[in-house]
Design a protein around this motif. Structure first.
Motif, PDB file in Angstrom:
ATOM      1  N   ALA A 115       0.856  -1.389  -0.143  1.00 18.74           N
ATOM      2  CA  ALA A 115      -0.078  -0.158   0.096  1.00 18.74           C
ATOM      3  C   ALA A 115       1.058   1.242   0.205  1.00 18.74           C
ATOM      4  O   ALA A 115       0.502   2.320   0.635  1.00 18.74           O
ATOM      5  CB  ALA A 115      -0.630   0.105   1.184  1.00 18.74           C
ATOM      6  N   LYS A 116       2.161   1.126  -0.560  1.00 21.80           N
ATOM      7  CA  LYS A 116       2.983   2.279  -0.895  1.00 21.80           C
ATOM      8  C   LYS A 116       3.231   2.817   0.708  1.00 21.80           C
ATOM      9  O   LYS A 116       3.067   4.297   0.893  1.00 21.80           O
ATOM     10  CB  LYS A 116       2.461   3.302  -1.610  1.00 21.80           C
ATOM     11  N   GLY A 117       3.436   1.985   1.887  1.00 22.72           N
ATOM     12  CA  GLY A 117       3.848   2.581   3.016  1.00 22.72           C
ATOM     13  C   GLY A 117       2.800   2.708   3.967  1.00 22.72           C
ATOM     14  O   GLY A 117       3.089   3.132   5.122  1.00 22.72           O
ATOM     15  N   PHE A 118       1.513   2.476   3.570  1.00 21.32           N
ATOM     16  CA  PHE A 118       0.363   2.698   4.444  1.00 21.32           C
ATOM     17  C   PHE A 118      -0.670   1.744   4.539  1.00 21.32           C
ATOM     18  O   PHE A 118      -1.607   2.116   5.129  1.00 21.32           O
ATOM     19  CB  PHE A 118      -0.642   3.927   3.956  1.00 21.32           C
ATOM     20  N   GLY A 119      -0.338   0.506   4.490  1.00 22.47           N
ATOM     21  CA  GLY A 119      -1.006  -0.476   4.636  1.00 22.47           C
ATOM     22  C   GLY A 119      -1.387  -0.848   5.889  1.00 22.47           C
ATOM     23  O   GLY A 119      -0.439  -0.732   7.136  1.00 22.47           O
ATOM     24  N   TYR A 120      -2.312  -1.760   6.387  1.00 24.64           N
ATOM     25  CA  TYR A 120      -2.457  -2.234   7.752  1.00 24.64           C
ATOM     26  C   TYR A 120      -1.436  -2.870   8.387  1.00 24.64           C
ATOM     27  O   TYR A 120      -1.256  -3.268   9.479  1.00 24.64           O
ATOM     28  CB  TYR A 120      -4.061  -2.833   7.931  1.00 24.64           C
ATOM     29  N   GLY A 121      -0.859  -3.794   7.374  1.00 21.90           N
ATOM     30  CA  GLY A 121       0.058  -4.869   7.922  1.00 21.90           C
ATOM     31  C   GLY A 121       1.380  -4.033   8.669  1.00 21.90           C
ATOM     32  O   GLY A 121       2.204  -4.463   9.452  1.00 21.90           O
ATOM     33  N   ARG A 122       1.606  -2.843   8.034  1.00 22.72           N
ATOM     34  CA  ARG A 122       2.637  -2.065   8.825  1.00 22.72           C
ATOM     35  C   ARG A 122       2.374  -1.831  10.285  1.00 22.72           C
ATOM     36  O   ARG A 122       3.498  -2.139  11.058  1.00 22.72           O
ATOM     37  CB  ARG A 122       2.872  -0.509   8.223  1.00 22.72           C
ATOM     38  N   ALA A 123       1.322  -0.998  10.682  1.00 26.65           N
ATOM     39  CA  ALA A 123       0.926  -1.104  12.242  1.00 26.65           C
ATOM     40  C   ALA A 123       0.857  -2.488  12.788  1.00 26.65           C
ATOM     41  O   ALA A 123       1.547  -2.561  13.914  1.00 26.65           O
ATOM     42  CB  ALA A 123      -0.156  -0.356  12.234  1.00 26.65           C
ATOM     43  N   VAL A 124       0.472  -3.629  12.344  1.00 27.03           N
ATOM     44  CA  VAL A 124       0.394  -4.804  12.849  1.00 27.03           C
ATOM     45  C   VAL A 124       1.752  -5.356  13.098  1.00 27.03           C
ATOM     46  O   VAL A 124       2.310  -5.947  14.187  1.00 27.03           O
ATOM     47  CB  VAL A 124      -0.403  -5.815  12.303  1.00 27.03           C
ATOM     48  N   GLY A 125       2.660  -5.149  12.100  1.00 24.11           N
ATOM     49  CA  GLY A 125       4.004  -5.740  12.065  1.00 24.11           C
ATOM     50  C   GLY A 125       4.594  -4.791  13.070  1.00 24.11           C
ATOM     51  O   GLY A 125       5.577  -5.529  13.945  1.00 24.11           O
ATOM     52  N   TYR A 126       4.492  -3.458  13.254  1.00 26.84           N
ATOM     53  CA  TYR A 126       5.428  -2.598  14.310  1.00 26.84           C
ATOM     54  C   TYR A 126       4.934  -3.115  15.658  1.00 26.84           C
ATOM     55  O   TYR A 126       5.882  -3.442  16.365  1.00 26.84           O
ATOM     56  CB  TYR A 126       4.979  -1.072  14.051  1.00 26.84           C
ATOM     57  N   TYR A 127       3.649  -3.150  15.952  1.00 25.05           N
ATOM     58  CA  TYR A 127       3.194  -3.364  17.259  1.00 25.05           C
ATOM     59  C   TYR A 127       3.438  -4.850  17.627  1.00 25.05           C
ATOM     60  O   TYR A 127       3.882  -4.899  18.846  1.00 25.05           O
ATOM     61  CB  TYR A 127       1.792  -3.141  17.508  1.00 25.05           C
ATOM     62  N   GLY A 128       3.371  -5.687  16.706  1.00 27.42           N
ATOM     63  CA  GLY A 128       3.652  -7.008  16.916  1.00 27.42           C
ATOM     64  C   GLY A 128       5.100  -7.371  17.346  1.00 27.42           C
ATOM     65  O   GLY A 128       5.589  -7.847  18.309  1.00 27.42           O
ATOM     66  N   THR A 129       5.791  -6.498  16.603  1.00 21.78           N
ATOM     67  CA  THR A 129       7.509  -6.944  16.905  1.00 21.78           C
ATOM     68  C   THR A 129       7.717  -6.363  18.215  1.00 21.78           C
ATOM     69  O   THR A 129       8.590  -6.912  18.869  1.00 21.78           O
ATOM     70  CB  THR A 129       8.276  -6.166  15.834  1.00 21.78           C
ATOM     71  N   GLU A 130       7.221  -5.087  18.418  1.00 25.08           N
ATOM     72  CA  GLU A 130       7.547  -4.582  20.019  1.00 25.08           C
ATOM     73  C   GLU A 130       7.133  -5.503  20.980  1.00 25.08           C
ATOM     74  O   GLU A 130       7.874  -5.676  21.795  1.00 25.08           O
ATOM     75  CB  GLU A 130       6.784  -3.260  19.939  1.00 25.08           C
TER      76      GLU A 130
END
Length: 147
Positions: A115-130
């Motif tokens: 999604a050119k940097g704005f897909g939902y997977g980005r937030a899921v991946g970020y918070y999940g990694t944390e």
């Protein structure tokens, strides 16, 4: 379980859970790296990126996905490895590293690239990694609390 090296001297496997997950993480990193190289060759941008285009430039997006991976995964693997060496339950290490792998793929493939940097997977991946890194760190602290 032991493994033989060199002249057949048996050594105990010290961190097999972390070692098991090192292969898929390394393979995915090679994939990310090759995607950056492909974009470099396609865009004839051999050094740096076209970051003035921001999220419209595939080279910039692929480069950031690769850098996000390398910013997060080594720390998680190191903390998992230390926990495993200090008696962590290997099922917990396997589940945590499996989740981390899914979160990192989600961050890049369903977030940054798709999604050119704005897909939902980005937030899921970020918070999940944390959560995974903090969980490993907390578990490691628990394992060595008496020291």
């Amino acid at each position: 379980m032991a493994t033989k090296i060199g002249l057949g001297v048996p050594l105990p496997m010290l961190a097999p859970a972390t070692a098991t997950w090192a292969a898929p993480f390394a393979a995915y990193y090679v994939f990310l790296q090759n995607r950056v190289v492909y974009q470099r060759l396609s865009n004839k941008c051999y050094l740096g990126d076209n970051s003035e285009k921001g999220n419209k430039d595939p080279l910039y997006i692929c480069n950031r996905a690769q850098l996000n991976f390398i910013e997060n995964v080594p720390l998680a693997l190191i903390v998992a490895f230390l926990a495993e060496l200090n008696g962590a339950n290997r099922k917990y290490i396997n589940w945590g590293l499996g989740a981390l792998f899914a979160f990192r793929v989600s961050h890049a493939e369903l977030g940054m690239v798709m999604a050119k940097g704005f897909g939902y997977g980005r937030a899921v991946g970020y918070y999940g990694t944390e959560v995974v890194v903090a969980g490993f760190a907390g578990y490691l602290a628990y394992l060595v609390k008496g020291y």
